[in-house]
Design an enzyme around this catalytic site. Structure first.
Site, PDB file in Angstrom:
ATOM      1  N   ASN A 157      13.770  76.689  15.910  1.00 28.37           N
ATOM      2  CA  ASN A 157      13.503  77.340  14.585  1.00 28.37           C
ATOM      3  C   ASN A 157      14.433  76.599  13.775  1.00 28.37           C
ATOM      4  OD1 ASN A 157      11.810  79.303  15.027  1.00 28.37           O
ATOM      5  ND2 ASN A 157      13.512  80.539  15.708  1.00 28.37           N
ATOM      6  N   CYS A 179       5.768  80.954  19.665  1.00 28.81           N
ATOM      7  CA  CYS A 179       6.812  82.021  19.249  1.00 28.81           C
ATOM      8  C   CYS A 179       6.266  83.271  19.766  1.00 28.81           C
ATOM      9  CB  CYS A 179       6.705  82.058  17.614  1.00 28.81           C
ATOM     10  SG  CYS A 179       7.781  83.507  17.066  1.00 28.81           S
ATOM     11  N   HIS A 180       7.111  84.138  20.242  1.00 32.80           N
ATOM     12  CA  HIS A 180       6.630  85.383  20.880  1.00 32.80           C
ATOM     13  C   HIS A 180       6.784  86.653  19.939  1.00 32.80           C
ATOM     14  CE1 HIS A 180      11.185  85.285  21.894  1.00 32.80           C
ATOM     15  NE2 HIS A 180      10.940  86.157  20.848  1.00 32.80           N
ATOM     16  N   HIS A 216       6.937  83.746  11.920  1.00 31.31           N
ATOM     17  CA  HIS A 216       7.801  84.889  11.441  1.00 31.31           C
ATOM     18  C   HIS A 216       7.528  85.699  10.232  1.00 31.31           C
ATOM     19  CE1 HIS A 216      11.420  82.920  13.698  1.00 31.31           C
ATOM     20  NE2 HIS A 216      10.601  83.573  14.653  1.00 31.31           N
TER      21      HIS A 216
END
Length: 461
Positions: A157, A179-180, A216
């Protein structure tokens, strides 16, 4: 790579940041638990001793009786050695030290600006990007020189800007960001089925979703389970838990600053009618300070600031356990991390074809945002191919929120590449969280740049 009776041997993976005590152990376990792949993981880290430690750990795990495949781990002192001959490249680094991270997260608090994570947007995310982008310029140049045909998995990130930098420097790179956060939202929807419908044991992969947005700050405009639209059920779920929130363990957010009660996610659904597909700690930072106005507001929404001191404490605990792993005093538990890197490897090798969410430059899969901007949507993994799935377009009111950050990130990238302090400041004050007067914003910006100056070579501060 060599194919032998459905198995693939001699897979060569270069791991930049291979001295990690965190993601590395997850990768080691995930690879050991798969019986179709084997090969070599080539570890490169600025801290060569740490890479050597993971070499020892990885090779020891390959000898576990429960390991389904044997991988060789080898530490290299130069990035050239690690990359040369690699089929795949993983990048997972910590850009800076805890000192810089402390400034990212907590310096703005002196000016009444709060951040729950500080690694993607907000003043902390921007400054973190400024020191990370030069590193990614070097990575892209090295990959172009030594492994131009390798597939590159990015885990660092700020995800969007790291991936965007790779393509800016090496346009033909085959890179994507992983990304999870969406996985967590699929898991929430699976638990919703248990709570409202009594349908237990649903795996998050059974929840089919359409993903739009940026890392995000992702959104779902479509979600189904076995063909049933989940949005009406989610609306009931939101109404049921809007005030108290919903967690696996009640009030876990009070003691665990990495969790939240999903109240922000629920509030965004009530406002916009879409499912926000990231954790509350991240979502809060993309909005005006509705959720991060002050400590009382943060508590009201049932999440926490993940303080850097808590990260430092966790680091000490992890290091103690990690040293026991390296010494052989303890064994690394072999359990799946929940990440998809092994399945993604198999997809790109050609063992299976599947769809999952990744971060890629926009080639038309997402309407309403600039071409070339890195967006998060679904994509199809198949043999030496990654094809974005057409995701459509967000409603105007949500797209405006996303677009604001995309344009600001483009300004940040331009500022970092040109070492332009003025341009970086324009991006800084354009962030929705920086709602302070210009003079104080200039002072905060100057202080934060000074605190991270060791990672800003060539800047005139």
């Amino acid at each position: 790579m060599k194919f032998d009776n459905g198995k693939v041997k001699d897979v060569q993976i270069a791991y930049i940041g291979g001295g990690s005590m965190y993601w590395a152990k997850n990768l080691i376990a995930d690879l050991a638990l798969d019986d179709q792949l084997s090969g070599t993981v080539r570890l490169y880290d600025l801290n060569y001793a740490k890479a050597k430690s993971n070499e020892k750990l990885g090779n020891s795990v390959s000898d576990y009786a429960e390991a389904k495949s044997k991988w060789t781990y080898k530490a290299y002192e130069t990035i050239k050695e690690a990359l040369t001959g690699a089929d795949f490249v993983f990048i997972s680094i910590l850009p800076g030290t805890f000192n810089e991270m402390y400034s990212d997260v907590h310096e703005p608090e002196k000016y009444g600006v709060y951040q729950s994570v500080g690694d993607t947007v907000g003043p902390g995310g921007l400054v973190r990007a400024l020191r990370t982008i030069p590193m990614y310029v070097e990575f892209a140049q090295a990959i172009e020189r030594y492994a131009p045909d390798a597939w590159v998995f990015n885990y660092t990130n700020p995800m969007t800007l790291c991936t965007r930098t790779l393509y800016e420097v090496f346009p033909k790179i085959k890179a994507f960001g992983c990304c999870h956060e969406v996985f967590g939202t699929q898991g929430l929807l699976a638990r919703m089925l248990g709570d409202l419908e009594g349908i237990e044991g649903v795996h998050r992969s059974e929840i089919k979703v359409n993903v739009l947005g940026i890392n995000h700050f992702t959104w779902l405009d479509h979600a189904t389970y076995q063909g049933t639209n989940l949005f009406p059920l989610y609306r009931q779920f939101v109404e049921k838990y809007y005030e108290e929130g919903y967690e696996n363990k009640k009030d876990a957010w009070v003691t665990n600053t990495y969790t939240a009660a999903n109240r922000i996610k629920f509030d965004l659904f009530k406002r916009y009618g879409l499912i926000a597909a990231a954790g509350d700690r991240h979502l809060a930072e993309f909005m005006p300070p509705w959720y991060l106005k002050d400590q009382d507001t943060i508590r009201k929404w049932k999440f926490s600031i993940t303080t850097v001191q808590s990260r430092m404490d966790k680091h000490v605990e992890t290091e103690q356990w990690y040293n026991k792993l390296i010494s052989g005093e303890e064994k690394l538990p072999l359990k799946h991390s929940g990440e998809e890197e092994v399945r993604q490897l198999k997809g790109l090798i050609g063992i299976e074809e599947f769809v999952t969410n990744v971060n890629l430059p926009n080639t038309g899969q997402m309407k309403g945002v600039p071409m070339g901007a890195v967006v998060e949507t679904n994509a199809v993994f198949s043999s030496d191919s990654l094809r974005p799935v057409i995701a459509g377009e967000l409603p105007v009111e949500v797209n405006n929120l996303v677009l604001h950050h995309i344009l600001n990130q483009e300004t940040t990238l331009k500022a970092a590449l040109s070492k332009d302090k003025h341009l970086a400041f324009l991006a800084f004050v354009n962030d929705p969280l920086v709602r302070i007067d210009r003079d104080r914003a200039e002072e905060l910006f100057h202080n934060m740049l000074t605190n991270t100056k060791n990672y800003l070579p060539g800047w005139r501060l």
